[in-house]
Design a protein around this motif. Structure first.
Motif, short mmCIF file in Angstrom:
data_model
loop_
_atom_site.label_atom_id
_atom_site.label_comp_id
_atom_site.label_asym_id
_atom_site.label_seq_id
_atom_site.Cartn_x
_atom_site.Cartn_y
_atom_site.Cartn_z
N LEU A 34 -0.75 5.02 9.74
CA LEU A 34 -1.04 6.43 9.42
C LEU A 34 -0.91 6.69 7.93
CD1 LEU A 34 0.65 8.21 12.46
CD2 LEU A 34 -1.81 7.92 12.02
N LEU A 35 0.05 6.04 7.28
CA LEU A 35 0.18 6.18 5.82
C LEU A 35 -1.08 5.65 5.13
CD1 LEU A 35 1.96 6.93 3.39
CD2 LEU A 35 2.70 4.55 3.38
N LYS A 36 -1.60 4.53 5.61
CA LYS A 36 -2.84 3.98 5.04
C LYS A 36 -4.00 4.95 5.23
CE LYS A 36 -6.03 0.88 3.80
NZ LYS A 36 -6.35 0.63 2.43
N LEU A 37 -4.14 5.48 6.45
CA LEU A 37 -5.25 6.38 6.75
C LEU A 37 -5.17 7.66 5.93
CD1 LEU A 37 -7.74 7.01 8.52
CD2 LEU A 37 -6.16 8.00 10.18
N TYR A 40 0.83 -1.20 0.00
CA TYR A 40 0.00 0.00 0.00
C TYR A 40 0.87 1.26 0.00
CZ TYR A 40 -3.97 3.01 0.65
OH TYR A 40 -4.92 3.98 0.45
N ALA A 41 1.96 1.22 0.74
CA ALA A 41 2.88 2.36 0.76
C ALA A 41 3.46 2.61 -0.63
CB ALA A 41 4.00 2.11 1.78
N ALA A 42 3.82 1.53 -1.34
CA ALA A 42 4.36 1.68 -2.69
C ALA A 42 3.30 2.25 -3.64
CB ALA A 42 4.85 0.32 -3.20
N ARG A 43 2.08 1.76 -3.55
CA ARG A 43 1.01 2.28 -4.41
C ARG A 43 0.70 3.74 -4.09
NH1 ARG A 43 -1.22 -2.75 -2.99
NH2 ARG A 43 -2.83 -1.73 -1.75
N THR A 44 0.71 4.09 -2.81
CA THR A 44 0.45 5.47 -2.42
C THR A 44 1.55 6.38 -2.93
OG1 THR A 44 -0.77 4.72 -0.48
CG2 THR A 44 0.01 7.00 -0.45
#
Length: 191
Positions: free
Chosen positions: A95-98, A23-27
């Protein structure tokens, strides 16, 4: 211009799976794509004429979409385990996800679905693709398609009536409020 980063993002989504690092990579990819698009078309993205009403209506529509999103699953048991819960991925990834979901992914999806896809494919194909992309749902894919289509419909009408900014605000409101709901009510199956 906007289609290539979106395809790369969707490819990463499928290839990397549902992990906090993925998810971090996609964000990060979505943030880079947003910056490139905003720079490339900086003269088109002036929000000088945005009113308080545009912001308010965006928040209002976002909360309506949230209600539509969670209503079919209100009776589900609590689910405390998720790859995105702070216990599993740490506070930073959580927090990155949120905030990534609320402020990066929502803006990137609005640029793609509303601004690009409506222009080149039409309104109903945009609703259909938005529904298909959002088909992962705790009570089954059919509810995911249904609530995804309704969300795409609401965001799309808002975009056509009020513009891009209120649509981004609505999507950001939905995603942020859903994240807060997930944490407060232990409904991690939404993430």
């Amino acid at each position: 211009m906007i289609i290539a980063p979106y395809i790369a993002w969707m490819t990463l989504m499928v290839a990397l799976g549902q992990t906090a690092a993925a998810y971090a990579a996609r964000t990060a990819l979505a943030a880079v794509a947003l910056l490139v698009v905003l720079f490339w078309e900086r003269k088109r993205f002036t929000f000088k004429s945005v009113s308080f009403f545009d912001f308010f209506i965006g928040v209002f529509v976002g909360l309506i979409v949230l209600a539509i999103w969670i209503a079919p699953a209100l009776n589900l048991p609590k689910v405390s385990d998720s790859p995105y819960s702070p216990a599993n991925c740490g506070l930073g990834y959580f927090l990155l996800k949120l905030f990534g979901s609320a402020f990066v992914i929502s803006a990137a999806e609005e640029l793609f679905f509303r601004r690009f896809l409506i222009k080149f494919a039409g309104f109903w194909p945009m609703v259909a693709l938005f529904a298909v992309e959002h088909n992962v749902y705790p009570t089954g894919w059919y509810w995911g398609i249904t609530v995804g289509a309704l969300a795409g419909l609401f965001y799309g009408v808002l975009y056509l009536k009020r513009g891009l900014f209120p649509a981004i605000v609505a999507h950001a409101t939905t995603n942020l409020a859903l994240g807060i709901y997930v944490v407060c009510c232990d409904q991690w199956q939404f993430w």
